[in-house]
Design a protein around this motif. Structure first.
Motif, PDB file in Angstrom:
ATOM      1  N   VAL A   3     144.755  49.844  21.353  1.00 25.47           N
ATOM      2  CA  VAL A   3     145.972  49.247  20.897  1.00 25.47           C
ATOM      3  C   VAL A   3     145.367  47.477  21.181  1.00 25.47           C
ATOM      4  CG1 VAL A   3     148.058  48.161  22.119  1.00 25.47           C
ATOM      5  CG2 VAL A   3     147.925  50.917  21.351  1.00 25.47           C
ATOM      6  N   ALA A   4     145.318  47.641  22.122  1.00 24.38           N
ATOM      7  CA  ALA A   4     143.710  46.117  21.689  1.00 24.38           C
ATOM      8  C   ALA A   4     142.967  46.126  20.737  1.00 24.38           C
ATOM      9  CB  ALA A   4     143.347  46.199  23.339  1.00 24.38           C
ATOM     10  N   GLY A   5     142.543  47.261  20.604  1.00 23.97           N
ATOM     11  CA  GLY A   5     141.931  46.303  18.285  1.00 23.97           C
ATOM     12  C   GLY A   5     142.994  46.709  17.642  1.00 23.97           C
ATOM     13  N   LEU A   6     143.908  47.013  17.749  1.00 23.15           N
ATOM     14  CA  LEU A   6     144.775  46.778  16.451  1.00 23.15           C
ATOM     15  C   LEU A   6     144.895  45.040  16.697  1.00 23.15           C
ATOM     16  CD1 LEU A   6     145.752  47.541  13.862  1.00 23.15           C
ATOM     17  CD2 LEU A   6     148.097  48.153  15.599  1.00 23.15           C
ATOM     18  N   GLY A   7     145.238  44.661  17.761  1.00 24.89           N
ATOM     19  CA  GLY A   7     145.694  43.559  18.239  1.00 24.89           C
ATOM     20  C   GLY A   7     144.589  42.540  18.404  1.00 24.89           C
ATOM     21  N   ILE A   8     143.382  43.088  18.242  1.00 27.26           N
ATOM     22  CA  ILE A   8     142.459  42.228  17.825  1.00 27.26           C
ATOM     23  C   ILE A   8     142.180  41.845  16.309  1.00 27.26           C
ATOM     24  CG2 ILE A   8     139.952  41.805  17.982  1.00 27.26           C
ATOM     25  CD1 ILE A   8     139.914  43.201  21.167  1.00 27.26           C
ATOM     26  N   PHE A   9     142.567  43.083  15.934  1.00 25.72           N
ATOM     27  CA  PHE A   9     142.557  42.909  14.044  1.00 25.72           C
ATOM     28  C   PHE A   9     143.415  41.804  13.571  1.00 25.72           C
ATOM     29  CE2 PHE A   9     142.346  44.526  10.244  1.00 25.72           C
ATOM     30  CZ  PHE A   9     141.798  44.442   9.140  1.00 25.72           C
ATOM     31  N   VAL A  10     144.695  41.782  14.290  1.00 25.14           N
ATOM     32  CA  VAL A  10     145.570  41.357  13.461  1.00 25.14           C
ATOM     33  C   VAL A  10     145.041  39.626  13.525  1.00 25.14           C
ATOM     34  CG1 VAL A  10     147.891  40.392  14.196  1.00 25.14           C
ATOM     35  CG2 VAL A  10     147.154  42.919  13.590  1.00 25.14           C
ATOM     36  N   VAL A  11     144.715  39.314  15.482  1.00 27.90           N
ATOM     37  CA  VAL A  11     143.627  38.299  15.935  1.00 27.90           C
ATOM     38  C   VAL A  11     142.380  37.500  14.144  1.00 27.90           C
ATOM     39  CG1 VAL A  11     142.713  36.991  17.894  1.00 27.90           C
ATOM     40  CG2 VAL A  11     144.924  37.566  17.530  1.00 27.90           C
ATOM     41  N   ALA A  12     142.322  38.681  14.131  1.00 25.82           N
ATOM     42  CA  ALA A  12     140.968  38.692  13.366  1.00 25.82           C
ATOM     43  C   ALA A  12     141.577  37.724  12.104  1.00 25.82           C
ATOM     44  CB  ALA A  12     139.913  39.313  13.588  1.00 25.82           C
ATOM     45  N   VAL A  13     142.554  38.707  11.853  1.00 22.53           N
ATOM     46  CA  VAL A  13     142.908  38.262  10.175  1.00 22.53           C
ATOM     47  C   VAL A  13     143.956  36.512  10.606  1.00 22.53           C
ATOM     48  CG1 VAL A  13     144.808  38.672   8.611  1.00 22.53           C
ATOM     49  CG2 VAL A  13     143.388  40.756   9.863  1.00 22.53           C
ATOM     50  N   VAL A  14     144.289  36.283  11.047  1.00 22.63           N
ATOM     51  CA  VAL A  14     144.964  35.038  11.089  1.00 22.63           C
ATOM     52  C   VAL A  14     143.528  34.033  11.756  1.00 22.63           C
ATOM     53  CG1 VAL A  14     145.850  33.581  12.510  1.00 22.63           C
ATOM     54  CG2 VAL A  14     146.971  35.695  12.047  1.00 22.63           C
ATOM     55  N   VAL A  15     142.729  34.628  12.081  1.00 21.71           N
ATOM     56  CA  VAL A  15     141.335  33.590  11.904  1.00 21.71           C
ATOM     57  C   VAL A  15     140.381  33.645  11.188  1.00 21.71           C
ATOM     58  CG1 VAL A  15     138.567  33.435  13.291  1.00 21.71           C
ATOM     59  CG2 VAL A  15     140.660  33.842  14.764  1.00 21.71           C
ATOM     60  N   SER A  16     140.503  35.089   9.814  1.00 20.80           N
ATOM     61  CA  SER A  16     139.941  34.498   8.726  1.00 20.80           C
ATOM     62  C   SER A  16     140.722  33.521   7.844  1.00 20.80           C
ATOM     63  CB  SER A  16     139.792  35.890   8.156  1.00 20.80           C
ATOM     64  OG  SER A  16     141.030  36.833   7.453  1.00 20.80           O
ATOM     65  N   PHE A  17     141.712  33.921   7.485  1.00 22.24           N
ATOM     66  CA  PHE A  17     142.598  32.688   7.124  1.00 22.24           C
ATOM     67  C   PHE A  17     142.063  31.261   7.932  1.00 22.24           C
ATOM     68  CE2 PHE A  17     145.900  35.751   6.455  1.00 22.24           C
ATOM     69  CZ  PHE A  17     146.064  36.455   5.436  1.00 22.24           C
ATOM     70  N   VAL A  18     142.262  31.409   8.464  1.00 17.81           N
ATOM     71  CA  VAL A  18     141.509  29.435   8.792  1.00 17.81           C
ATOM     72  C   VAL A  18     140.289  29.718   8.612  1.00 17.81           C
ATOM     73  CG1 VAL A  18     141.033  28.210  10.604  1.00 17.81           C
ATOM     74  CG2 VAL A  18     143.453  29.382  10.951  1.00 17.81           C
ATOM     75  N   MET A  19     139.251  30.069   8.833  1.00 14.56           N
ATOM     76  CA  MET A  19     137.715  30.449   8.529  1.00 14.56           C
ATOM     77  C   MET A  19     137.554  30.517   6.827  1.00 14.56           C
ATOM     78  SD  MET A  19     135.079  33.157   9.039  1.00 14.56           S
ATOM     79  CE  MET A  19     133.212  32.325  10.189  1.00 14.56           C
ATOM     80  N   ALA A  20     138.901  30.863   6.295  1.00  9.41           N
ATOM     81  CA  ALA A  20     138.655  30.393   4.348  1.00  9.41           C
ATOM     82  C   ALA A  20     139.380  29.350   3.852  1.00  9.41           C
ATOM     83  CB  ALA A  20     140.342  31.963   3.789  1.00  9.41           C
ATOM     84  N   VAL A  21     139.820  28.893   4.831  1.00  6.43           N
ATOM     85  CA  VAL A  21     140.503  27.289   4.198  1.00  6.43           C
ATOM     86  C   VAL A  21     139.724  26.787   4.901  1.00  6.43           C
ATOM     87  CG1 VAL A  21     142.200  25.200   5.290  1.00  6.43           C
ATOM     88  CG2 VAL A  21     142.887  27.694   5.323  1.00  6.43           C
ATOM     89  N   GLU A  22     138.541  27.137   5.975  1.00 12.03           N
ATOM     90  CA  GLU A  22     137.488  25.568   6.063  1.00 12.03           C
ATOM     91  C   GLU A  22     136.170  25.985   4.729  1.00 12.03           C
ATOM     92  OE1 GLU A  22     134.267  25.304   9.729  1.00 12.03           O
ATOM     93  OE2 GLU A  22     135.349  27.303   9.339  1.00 12.03           O
ATOM     94  N   SER A  23     136.657  27.408   4.399  1.00 11.05           N
ATOM     95  CA  SER A  23     135.527  27.504   3.873  1.00 11.05           C
ATOM     96  C   SER A  23     135.435  26.830   2.607  1.00 11.05           C
ATOM     97  CB  SER A  23     134.837  28.814   3.954  1.00 11.05           C
ATOM     98  OG  SER A  23     134.608  30.068   5.056  1.00 11.05           O
ATOM     99  N   ALA A  24     136.879  26.709   2.103  1.00 13.74           N
ATOM    100  CA  ALA A  24     137.575  26.968   0.660  1.00 13.74           C
ATOM    101  C   ALA A  24     136.961  25.078   0.276  1.00 13.74           C
ATOM    102  CB  ALA A  24     138.615  27.601   0.338  1.00 13.74           C
ATOM    103  N   ILE A  25     137.302  24.629   1.961  1.00 12.76           N
ATOM    104  CA  ILE A  25     137.310  23.230   1.738  1.00 12.76           C
ATOM    105  C   ILE A  25     135.612  22.962   1.717  1.00 12.76           C
ATOM    106  CG2 ILE A  25     137.399  21.108   2.920  1.00 12.76           C
ATOM    107  CD1 ILE A  25     139.727  21.951   4.176  1.00 12.76           C
ATOM    108  N   ALA A  26     134.723  23.344   2.023  1.00  8.03           N
ATOM    109  CA  ALA A  26     133.896  23.621   1.657  1.00  8.03           C
ATOM    110  C   ALA A  26     132.866  23.491   0.792  1.00  8.03           C
ATOM    111  CB  ALA A  26     132.830  23.849   3.370  1.00  8.03           C
ATOM    112  N   GLY A  27     133.933  24.608   0.059  1.00 11.40           N
ATOM    113  CA  GLY A  27     133.109  24.993  -0.936  1.00 11.40           C
ATOM    114  C   GLY A  27     133.555  24.266  -2.385  1.00 11.40           C
ATOM    115  N   ALA A  28     134.550  23.671  -1.675  1.00 14.45           N
ATOM    116  CA  ALA A  28     134.935  22.299  -2.736  1.00 14.45           C
ATOM    117  C   ALA A  28     133.666  20.808  -3.228  1.00 14.45           C
ATOM    118  CB  ALA A  28     136.284  21.536  -2.611  1.00 14.45           C
ATOM    119  N   VAL A  29     133.112  20.930  -1.730  1.00 13.69           N
ATOM    120  CA  VAL A  29     132.365  19.727  -2.103  1.00 13.69           C
ATOM    121  C   VAL A  29     131.538  20.648  -2.532  1.00 13.69           C
ATOM    122  CG1 VAL A  29     130.942  18.745  -0.424  1.00 13.69           C
ATOM    123  CG2 VAL A  29     133.539  19.066   0.229  1.00 13.69           C
TER     124      VAL A  29
END
Length: 123
Positions: free
Chosen positions: A91-117
């Motif tokens: 259950v903890a691992g599943l919760g961690i995965f859900v948090v990681a998905v949210v973090v991946s969206f944040v990381m994706a936006v950060e990477s997208a801005i750098a990719g645009a540059v």
């Protein structure tokens, strides 16, 4: 059309720098996303939008794969603890995965801005 070569290279850069960046917990991960997104955008070229898209994909893949590996590791550690430990850490691992998905969206936006540059600098 997506240049998967650029996305995969950006993803590999994110993973490698993310592993190295574990020595500096927050700064290392942010730097990994920025550099990997920039590399993906620069290799894809074609301007702002194309660089943004390729950086976004590289960052999202990096975050999802990292989150999946963390969730599996927590689940396996719990498996050693028997059925009760397996259930709790599963259950903890599943919760961690859900948090990681949210973090991946944040990381994706950060990477997208750098990719645009990177995409703009390639022109």
């Amino acid at each position: 059309m997506t240049d998967w070569r650029a996305v995969i290279i950006g993803f590999v850069v994110i993973v490698v720098l993310g592993i190295v960046g574990l020595t500096l917990p927050v700064v290392g991960q942010l730097a990994a996303g920025l550099v990997g997104g920039f590399v993906a955008g620069y290799l894809a070229g074609g301007g702002l939008g194309r660089g943004f898209w390729h950086g976004l994909l590289a960052g999202a893949f990096g975050g999802l794969v990292g989150g999946f590996l963390i969730a599996v590791a927590v689940g396996l550690i719990g498996w050693v603890g028997g059925p009760a430990g397996g259930l709790l850490t599963g259950v903890a691992g599943l919760g961690i995965f859900v948090v990681a998905v949210v973090v991946s969206f944040v990381m994706a936006v950060e990477s997208a801005i750098a990719g645009a540059v990177g995409g703009v600098l390639d022109e």
